[in-house]
Scaffold this motif. Structure first.
Motif, PDB file in Angstrom:
ATOM      1  N   MET A 130     -20.010 -21.510   8.803  1.00 32.90           N
ATOM      2  CA  MET A 130     -19.476 -22.482   7.853  1.00 32.90           C
ATOM      3  C   MET A 130     -20.631 -23.162   7.129  1.00 32.90           C
ATOM      4  SD  MET A 130     -17.998 -25.424  10.421  1.00 32.90           S
ATOM      5  CE  MET A 130     -19.032 -26.170  11.690  1.00 32.90           C
ATOM      6  N   LEU A 131     -20.413 -23.387   5.862  1.00 30.54           N
ATOM      7  CA  LEU A 131     -21.374 -24.060   4.993  1.00 30.54           C
ATOM      8  C   LEU A 131     -20.822 -25.428   4.655  1.00 30.54           C
ATOM      9  CD1 LEU A 131     -23.955 -23.750   3.072  1.00 30.54           C
ATOM     10  CD2 LEU A 131     -22.288 -23.171   1.304  1.00 30.54           C
ATOM     11  N   TRP A 132     -21.590 -26.479   4.937  1.00 32.99           N
ATOM     12  CA  TRP A 132     -21.216 -27.845   4.576  1.00 32.99           C
ATOM     13  C   TRP A 132     -22.131 -28.298   3.445  1.00 32.99           C
ATOM     14  CZ3 TRP A 132     -18.322 -31.638   7.909  1.00 32.99           C
ATOM     15  CH2 TRP A 132     -17.543 -30.983   8.877  1.00 32.99           C
ATOM     16  N   MET A 133     -21.560 -28.875   2.417  1.00 33.09           N
ATOM     17  CA  MET A 133     -22.371 -29.312   1.287  1.00 33.09           C
ATOM     18  C   MET A 133     -21.708 -30.480   0.575  1.00 33.09           C
ATOM     19  SD  MET A 133     -21.676 -26.124  -1.344  1.00 33.09           S
ATOM     20  CE  MET A 133     -22.649 -26.847  -2.660  1.00 33.09           C
ATOM     21  N   ASN A 134     -22.521 -31.283  -0.105  1.00 33.03           N
ATOM     22  CA  ASN A 134     -22.015 -32.368  -0.933  1.00 33.03           C
ATOM     23  C   ASN A 134     -21.634 -31.803  -2.286  1.00 33.03           C
ATOM     24  OD1 ASN A 134     -24.438 -34.059   0.792  1.00 33.03           O
ATOM     25  ND2 ASN A 134     -22.374 -34.885   0.755  1.00 33.03           N
ATOM     26  N   ALA A 135     -20.377 -31.937  -2.647  1.00 34.18           N
ATOM     27  CA  ALA A 135     -19.854 -31.305  -3.857  1.00 34.18           C
ATOM     28  C   ALA A 135     -20.553 -31.741  -5.138  1.00 34.18           C
ATOM     29  CB  ALA A 135     -18.354 -31.558  -3.966  1.00 34.18           C
ATOM     30  N   PRO A 136     -20.884 -33.037  -5.325  1.00 32.87           N
ATOM     31  CA  PRO A 136     -21.468 -33.432  -6.608  1.00 32.87           C
ATOM     32  C   PRO A 136     -22.889 -32.948  -6.828  1.00 32.87           C
ATOM     33  CG  PRO A 136     -20.445 -35.303  -5.486  1.00 32.87           C
ATOM     34  CD  PRO A 136     -20.569 -34.204  -4.489  1.00 32.87           C
ATOM     35  N   GLY A 137     -23.618 -32.661  -5.747  1.00 37.36           N
ATOM     36  CA  GLY A 137     -25.026 -32.328  -5.900  1.00 37.36           C
ATOM     37  C   GLY A 137     -25.893 -33.553  -6.154  1.00 37.36           C
ATOM     38  N   ARG A 138     -25.315 -34.721  -6.083  1.00 33.69           N
ATOM     39  CA  ARG A 138     -26.014 -36.001  -6.268  1.00 33.69           C
ATOM     40  C   ARG A 138     -25.147 -37.083  -5.643  1.00 33.69           C
ATOM     41  NH1 ARG A 138     -23.092 -38.864  -9.967  1.00 33.69           N
ATOM     42  NH2 ARG A 138     -21.946 -37.715 -11.583  1.00 33.69           N
ATOM     43  N   PHE A 139     -25.725 -38.281  -5.480  1.00 32.64           N
ATOM     44  CA  PHE A 139     -24.909 -39.393  -5.010  1.00 32.64           C
ATOM     45  C   PHE A 139     -23.899 -39.773  -6.088  1.00 32.64           C
ATOM     46  CE2 PHE A 139     -28.678 -40.118  -2.268  1.00 32.64           C
ATOM     47  CZ  PHE A 139     -28.042 -40.113  -1.044  1.00 32.64           C
ATOM     48  N   ALA A 140     -22.669 -40.034  -5.672  1.00 32.92           N
ATOM     49  CA  ALA A 140     -21.602 -40.380  -6.615  1.00 32.92           C
ATOM     50  C   ALA A 140     -20.670 -41.373  -5.951  1.00 32.92           C
ATOM     51  CB  ALA A 140     -20.829 -39.126  -7.046  1.00 32.92           C
ATOM     52  N   ASP A 141     -20.363 -42.452  -6.632  1.00 30.50           N
ATOM     53  CA  ASP A 141     -19.452 -43.452  -6.110  1.00 30.50           C
ATOM     54  C   ASP A 141     -18.076 -42.841  -5.875  1.00 30.50           C
ATOM     55  OD1 ASP A 141     -17.384 -45.828  -6.527  1.00 30.50           O
ATOM     56  OD2 ASP A 141     -19.309 -46.731  -6.009  1.00 30.50           O
ATOM     57  N   VAL A 142     -17.396 -43.314  -4.826  1.00 34.35           N
ATOM     58  CA  VAL A 142     -16.096 -42.739  -4.488  1.00 34.35           C
ATOM     59  C   VAL A 142     -15.045 -43.012  -5.553  1.00 34.35           C
ATOM     60  CG1 VAL A 142     -16.501 -42.801  -2.015  1.00 34.35           C
ATOM     61  CG2 VAL A 142     -15.473 -44.784  -3.129  1.00 34.35           C
ATOM     62  N   ARG A 143     -15.318 -43.955  -6.468  1.00 33.04           N
ATOM     63  CA  ARG A 143     -14.354 -44.254  -7.539  1.00 33.04           C
ATOM     64  C   ARG A 143     -14.621 -43.459  -8.806  1.00 33.04           C
ATOM     65  NH1 ARG A 143     -15.768 -50.358  -6.099  1.00 33.04           N
ATOM     66  NH2 ARG A 143     -17.720 -49.204  -5.911  1.00 33.04           N
ATOM     67  N   GLU A 144     -15.686 -42.674  -8.837  1.00 32.07           N
ATOM     68  CA  GLU A 144     -16.025 -41.912 -10.045  1.00 32.07           C
ATOM     69  C   GLU A 144     -15.011 -40.788 -10.264  1.00 32.07           C
ATOM     70  OE1 GLU A 144     -19.697 -39.224 -11.905  1.00 32.07           O
ATOM     71  OE2 GLU A 144     -20.071 -40.532 -10.182  1.00 32.07           O
ATOM     72  N   ARG A 145     -14.459 -40.736 -11.463  1.00 31.66           N
ATOM     73  CA  ARG A 145     -13.518 -39.700 -11.851  1.00 31.66           C
ATOM     74  C   ARG A 145     -13.843 -39.222 -13.267  1.00 31.66           C
ATOM     75  NH1 ARG A 145     -12.833 -40.502  -7.264  1.00 31.66           N
ATOM     76  NH2 ARG A 145     -10.900 -40.699  -6.055  1.00 31.66           N
TER      77      ARG A 145
END
Length: 285
Positions: A130-145
């Motif tokens: 299994m590969l775990w990764m952060n989807a944005p590739g950068r820090f992103a606030d949880v409210r960002e849409r």
């Protein structure tokens, strides 16, 4: 496809179960000291199909995400080796991480993108991985849409159509204690084959939409501040600590009462429950 990072080494060949067990202990103790609890939303437990490789793609709100990856992967998928991409410059400072499934990625370069896909595709050719990764590739606030999705994640389905793509929402709110809560919630898995059949813009939107839905559902639970909505995966520290709690403990003892360190006691808070899954089965609790 032969896996290999920028140095040509296979992250699964370097993977050491002994070292991952040791660092699981280290990360667990660290989380206990600095977080109130790790909680998994009861209606958002992982349910991937068995016998297929997994891509767990998560929101990226905090430095704590790496600790959350370790704790959740070891407790929910105990039979699966976890591989995580990390910026090569940062990994150079933490070489020991290569032995616990981390491989280096050169950011913002075509060569780095090719190396990431080659390594990730090779890992995901193995059903138990299994590969775990952060989807944005950068820090992103949880409210960002809309939720940002890194191009490498969008292309990954083309190389791993047999994989299940599992969205993971993470949040770290403060409730009633001085330590933050570590909250997690998974979304339904997406089929790699179905994603590959989509044009890339549509595929990116599907990945972002599934992750946003998981994040929105977790946000509702976080706002409620109700521990009963969660399974308690790992208990951490509660109360003020130090001399103040020693004084409170002494007062409780002299009054013949059980000492409760919490600022706000919840008499019906669910007890500690260890989620489980069969080794290698990829099943959630």
């Amino acid at each position: 496809m032969k896996p290999g990072g920028p140095d040509g080494k296979d992250p699964l060949a370097l993977y050491s179960r002994r070292r991952i067990a040791f660092f699981d202990l280290v990360f667990t103790r660290f989380a206990r000291r600095h977080m109130r609890a790790l909680r998994l939303a009861r209606d958002a437990r992982p349910a991937p199909p068995p016998g297929v490789p997994l891509v767990v793609y998560a929101s990226h709100a905090s430095w704590w995400d790496g600790v959350a990856f370790m704790l959740l992967s070891r407790r929910l998928f105990p039979g699966r080796p976890m591989v995580i991409p990390m910026e090569a410059a940062a990994l150079a400072r933490y070489g020991f991480m290569r032995r616990i499934g981390v491989f280096g990625v050169e950011r913002d370069s075509p060569r780095g993108a090719v190396a990431f896909l080659r390594t990730a595709g090779g890992v995901l050719a193995r059903p138990e991985a299994m590969l775990w990764m952060n989807a944005p590739g950068r820090f992103a606030d949880v409210r960002e849409r809309p939720v940002p999705i890194a191009p490498g994640l969008v292309r990954l389905a083309e190389l791993a159509p047999d994989a299940a793509f599992l969205p993971l929402a993470l949040e770290y709110p403060f409730w009633t204690e001085r330590r933050a809560e570590m909250l997690a919630g998974f979304g339904p898995p997406l089929s790699g084959a179905a994603l590959r059949a989509m044009p890339r813009p549509e595929r990116a939107a599907a990945l972002a939409g599934a992750l946003a839905a998981a994040m929105d559902r977790l946000a509702e639970h976080a706002v409620s501040r109700d521990p009963a909505r969660f399974v308690l995966v790992q208990q951490g520290g509660e109360g003020m600590g130090g001399i103040y709690d020693l004084w409170r403990r002494a007062r409780a003892w002299t009054a013949g009462r059980r000492f409760d360190p919490r600022h706000e006691s919840r008499p019906h808070e669910p007890p500690h429950h260890q989620p489980g899954g069969g080794p290698g089965a990829g099943s959630g609790p």
